[in-house]
Design a protein around this motif. Sequence first.
Motif, PDB file in Angstrom:
ATOM      1  N   ASP A  53      41.706  47.102  42.366  1.00 14.25           N
ATOM      2  CA  ASP A  53      41.185  47.659  41.113  1.00 14.25           C
ATOM      3  C   ASP A  53      41.146  49.182  41.157  1.00 14.25           C
ATOM      4  N   THR A 268      34.155  38.449  39.707  1.00 14.14           N
ATOM      5  CA  THR A 268      35.334  37.682  39.318  1.00 14.14           C
ATOM      6  C   THR A 268      34.929  36.246  39.021  1.00 14.14           C
ATOM      7  N   SER A 302      44.275  36.415  32.071  1.00 16.80           N
ATOM      8  CA  SER A 302      43.696  36.976  33.280  1.00 16.80           C
ATOM      9  C   SER A 302      43.379  38.453  33.047  1.00 16.80           C
ATOM     10  N   ASP A 303      42.313  38.936  33.676  1.00 16.42           N
ATOM     11  CA  ASP A 303      41.796  40.298  33.520  1.00 16.42           C
ATOM     12  C   ASP A 303      40.979  40.465  32.240  1.00 16.42           C
ATOM     13  N   GLU A 326      35.040  39.436  35.142  1.00 15.06           N
ATOM     14  CA  GLU A 326      36.488  39.497  35.001  1.00 15.06           C
ATOM     15  C   GLU A 326      37.073  38.108  35.253  1.00 15.06           C
ATOM     16  N   ARG A 328      39.927  35.327  36.130  1.00 19.48           N
ATOM     17  CA  ARG A 328      41.113  35.188  36.952  1.00 19.48           C
ATOM     18  C   ARG A 328      41.631  33.755  36.810  1.00 19.48           C
TER      19      ARG A 328
END
Length: 352
Positions: A53, A268, A302-303, A326, A328
């Motif tokens: 990141d 995540t 994703s993200d 976030e 994934r």
Amino acid sequence: MRDPYAVLGVKRDAGQEEIRAAWRIVAKTVHPDQNQDDPFATIRFTEVGRAYDLLRDPQKRSRYDQAHREAEIRREMELRRMEQMRRQQSARKAQPESVQGTTESAEDVVSRIFGIDSRQQQAASNAAPPLHPSANSERQGPSGAPASSLDNSDLPVPAARRTTAAVDILSALVRRIRGLRPVVDKAPDLVCDLVVTLEDLMKQSRVTLEANGETLRVPLATGTTDGTVIRLKDQGHRINDLKRGDAVLTVRVAPGPFRVDGFDLRMTLPVTIENAVLGCETTVTAPNGDDLPVVVPAWSSSDHVIHLDGQGLADEEGNRGNLVVELRLLLWDRPDDKMIDLMRSLREGLYL
């Protein structure tokens, strides 16, 4: 946090494609599902994600590279300054004391060059009348000081004049020419990182640090986050005859399930393909241990990020940052034939 370049195993001039490829390889290697017997797999996986990141964002990467270069320069300057201080201290101890029990500093030598000081005036008052300047200038000894003669044999020559280091005289001469005053010598500051946990920041604990052979007790006040610099007065290096330096500590948060981004916390959340396409409702564990509901919107890639307000760290005014979740995409542990056929039909343009 460790050096993100070292975490991903890339050079500092690596391009984005190389960084992305390295992240995929390392993340797959340290993924918790692939290392179920390793209790630290989650920490390593989080550290890899945090390094990626940072390096994939050009602005964050540029700020990190600049901070790294400045830290190297400061460290080199501190080492040079400490070595210079040690040499000066050793030189002072090696100088023999005057027979009369008095010493003459470099500033006194320079004072005699620009004008006779009080001690010389007192000695000259009991001696013969001074020579004419022109005659005096013609009688120079090897060191540049006036040589003794029959006319000024009664004028004492201080022992320190012969033992003062040439470098000290030159430095004092430069200061006199420039009109500068000698500054008070101070030992170098102790510059190091202070590694803390997220729990320490949340509870504003008082942590300890073993450095310089001593135990430092550092309070974590409100508004402390990753990268905050804390200065402790008179807690740095010790050198005899010098004022003690300060301790300059940079707060670094240890890797864990949450990544610190200012006063925001990032985590995540793995989601399967069907939940990313259709959407779902789930929960995440907050830093304080509470379960927080999270709604994953339909067709989330994703993200994609979801903000949970007021679940981050507190700033100096007591306002808390956010918890940034976030997404994934996560495949199943085993291949699914129906999903494979569906993906193949979409790629090849076949519709069942």
